[in-house]
Design a protein around this motif. Structure first.
Motif, mmCIF file in Angstrom:
data_model
loop_
_atom_site.group_PDB
_atom_site.id
_atom_site.type_symbol
_atom_site.label_atom_id
_atom_site.label_comp_id
_atom_site.label_asym_id
_atom_site.label_seq_id
_atom_site.Cartn_x
_atom_site.Cartn_y
_atom_site.Cartn_z
ATOM 1 N N GLU A 53 0.824 -1.206 0.000
ATOM 2 C CA GLU A 53 0.000 0.000 0.000
ATOM 3 C C GLU A 53 0.862 1.261 0.000
ATOM 4 O O GLU A 53 0.517 2.261 -0.627
ATOM 5 N N GLN A 54 1.997 1.221 0.684
ATOM 6 C CA GLN A 54 2.911 2.363 0.699
ATOM 7 C C GLN A 54 3.454 2.634 -0.705
ATOM 8 O O GLN A 54 3.543 3.788 -1.121
ATOM 9 N N ILE A 55 3.806 1.567 -1.411
ATOM 10 C CA ILE A 55 4.321 1.723 -2.775
ATOM 11 C C ILE A 55 3.242 2.301 -3.675
ATOM 12 O O ILE A 55 3.488 3.232 -4.438
ATOM 13 N N LYS A 56 2.051 1.757 -3.579
ATOM 14 C CA LYS A 56 0.934 2.223 -4.411
ATOM 15 C C LYS A 56 0.660 3.707 -4.183
ATOM 16 O O LYS A 56 0.546 4.487 -5.131
ATOM 17 N N THR A 60 1.218 6.798 -6.885
ATOM 18 C CA THR A 60 0.042 7.601 -7.243
ATOM 19 C C THR A 60 0.310 9.086 -6.985
ATOM 20 O O THR A 60 0.060 9.930 -7.845
ATOM 21 N N ASP A 61 0.843 9.404 -5.822
ATOM 22 C CA ASP A 61 1.123 10.806 -5.469
ATOM 23 C C ASP A 61 2.172 11.422 -6.386
ATOM 24 O O ASP A 61 2.094 12.600 -6.724
ATOM 25 N N LEU A 62 3.153 10.639 -6.815
ATOM 26 C CA LEU A 62 4.186 11.163 -7.706
ATOM 27 C C LEU A 62 3.678 11.385 -9.127
ATOM 28 O O LEU A 62 4.355 12.005 -9.938
ATOM 29 N N GLY A 63 2.499 10.899 -9.422
ATOM 30 C CA GLY A 63 1.886 11.153 -10.717
ATOM 31 C C GLY A 63 1.375 12.575 -10.860
ATOM 32 O O GLY A 63 1.094 13.032 -11.968
ATOM 33 N N ASN A 64 1.289 13.295 -9.753
ATOM 34 C CA ASN A 64 0.846 14.690 -9.780
ATOM 35 C C ASN A 64 1.978 15.606 -10.243
ATOM 36 O O ASN A 64 3.152 15.261 -10.128
ATOM 37 N N LEU A 71 8.575 7.433 1.316
ATOM 38 C CA LEU A 71 8.490 6.012 1.639
ATOM 39 C C LEU A 71 9.306 5.821 2.911
ATOM 40 O O LEU A 71 10.511 6.079 2.915
ATOM 41 N N ALA A 72 8.646 5.411 3.982
ATOM 42 C CA ALA A 72 9.331 5.248 5.258
ATOM 43 C C ALA A 72 9.559 3.767 5.547
ATOM 44 O O ALA A 72 8.643 2.951 5.401
ATOM 45 N N ASP A 73 10.771 3.442 5.935
ATOM 46 C CA ASP A 73 11.120 2.076 6.319
ATOM 47 C C ASP A 73 10.290 1.701 7.547
ATOM 48 O O ASP A 73 10.220 2.464 8.509
ATOM 49 N N ASN A 74 9.680 0.532 7.521
ATOM 50 C CA ASN A 74 8.845 0.096 8.642
ATOM 51 C C ASN A 74 9.646 -0.456 9.811
ATOM 52 O O ASN A 74 9.085 -0.721 10.866
ATOM 53 N N ASP A 75 10.963 -0.631 9.647
ATOM 54 C CA ASP A 75 11.785 -1.190 10.713
ATOM 55 C C ASP A 75 12.780 -0.200 11.307
ATOM 56 O O ASP A 75 13.486 -0.536 12.249
ATOM 57 N N SER A 76 12.891 0.996 10.730
ATOM 58 C CA SER A 76 13.833 1.993 11.251
ATOM 59 C C SER A 76 13.332 3.380 10.857
ATOM 60 O O SER A 76 12.232 3.514 10.328
ATOM 61 N N LYS A 115 10.174 8.902 -13.821
ATOM 62 C CA LYS A 115 9.128 8.090 -14.457
ATOM 63 C C LYS A 115 9.549 6.621 -14.501
ATOM 64 O O LYS A 115 8.751 5.722 -14.207
ATOM 65 N N SER A 116 10.784 6.346 -14.852
ATOM 66 C CA SER A 116 11.295 4.976 -14.881
ATOM 67 C C SER A 116 11.266 4.363 -13.484
ATOM 68 O O SER A 116 10.884 3.201 -13.303
ATOM 69 N N PHE A 117 11.660 5.135 -12.475
ATOM 70 C CA PHE A 117 11.649 4.699 -11.076
ATOM 71 C C PHE A 117 10.223 4.321 -10.660
ATOM 72 O O PHE A 117 9.995 3.260 -10.082
ATOM 73 N N ILE A 118 9.260 5.168 -10.990
ATOM 74 C CA ILE A 118 7.851 4.914 -10.649
ATOM 75 C C ILE A 118 7.339 3.669 -11.370
ATOM 76 O O ILE A 118 6.668 2.823 -10.768
ATOM 77 N N ASN A 119 7.636 3.550 -12.654
ATOM 78 C CA ASN A 119 7.193 2.380 -13.421
ATOM 79 C C ASN A 119 7.744 1.088 -12.830
ATOM 80 O O ASN A 119 7.028 0.082 -12.722
ATOM 81 N N ASP A 120 9.012 1.096 -12.443
ATOM 82 C CA ASP A 120 9.622 -0.098 -11.854
ATOM 83 C C ASP A 120 8.998 -0.431 -10.497
ATOM 84 O O ASP A 120 8.801 -1.607 -10.166
ATOM 85 N N LEU A 121 8.681 0.590 -9.706
ATOM 86 C CA LEU A 121 7.988 0.353 -8.432
ATOM 87 C C LEU A 121 6.593 -0.222 -8.669
ATOM 88 O O LEU A 121 6.171 -1.168 -7.991
ATOM 89 N N ASN A 122 5.885 0.340 -9.638
ATOM 90 C CA ASN A 122 4.545 -0.161 -9.958
ATOM 91 C C ASN A 122 4.572 -1.619 -10.401
ATOM 92 O O ASN A 122 3.627 -2.366 -10.145
ATOM 93 N N GLU A 123 5.639 -2.038 -11.061
ATOM 94 C CA GLU A 123 5.778 -3.436 -11.485
ATOM 95 C C GLU A 123 5.745 -4.389 -10.289
ATOM 96 O O GLU A 123 5.261 -5.520 -10.398
#
Length: 130
Positions: A53-56, A60-64, A71-76, A115-123
């Motif tokens: 859900e964090q990635i999604k 989505t927000d970076l599409g604006n 993106l915050a690490d859940n362990d630190s 854009k490439s970074f976002i596309n790879d995350l969406n994958e």
């Protein structure tokens, strides 16, 4: 647990800085990465754990046209923050937590690389732990 081997990269305009998420595995809705950051003078790799859900939401927000998302690490207290202002992109990240060895980096990137970074995350969102 589903083992993955994706590399999701974003570089600075001058290629002196980089941030690379190397996917290790997915457990239910939780991804674990090796987060690699490189600055002009130093580099470091640390674990980085985030939920689907964090990635999604991040993508989505970076599409604006204007965005400031994290993106915050859940362990630190490690994080990746991207500030987008039309064509300007600033990447800030803390690799590792302040309770251990850590590296803070900040650099300018561009919308093509973002854009490439976002596309790879969406994958990553298409994977399911079975």
């Amino acid at each position: 647990m589903l083992e993955l081997q994706n590399e999701i990269k974003i570089y600075s305009i001058n290629s002196k800085h980089s941030l690379i998420l190397k996917t290790r595995y997915l457990v239910e809705i939780n991804y674990t990465f090796a987060l690699f950051g490189q600055s002009k003078y130093n580099s470091l790799t640390s674990h980085f754990c985030i939920r689907k859900e964090q990635i999604k939401n991040f993508c989505t927000d970076l599409g604006n046209e204007y965005a400031c998302v994290e993106l915050a690490d859940n362990d630190s207290d490690g994080y990746i923050e991207i500030i987008k202002n039309k064509e300007e992109v600033v990447v800030k990240a803390q690799i590792g937590g302040t309770h251990e060895e850590y590296l803070y980096i900040e650099f300018e990137s561009n919308t093509r690389t973002l854009k490439s970074f976002i596309n790879d995350l969406n994958e990553l969102l298409r994977y399911e732990d079975v």
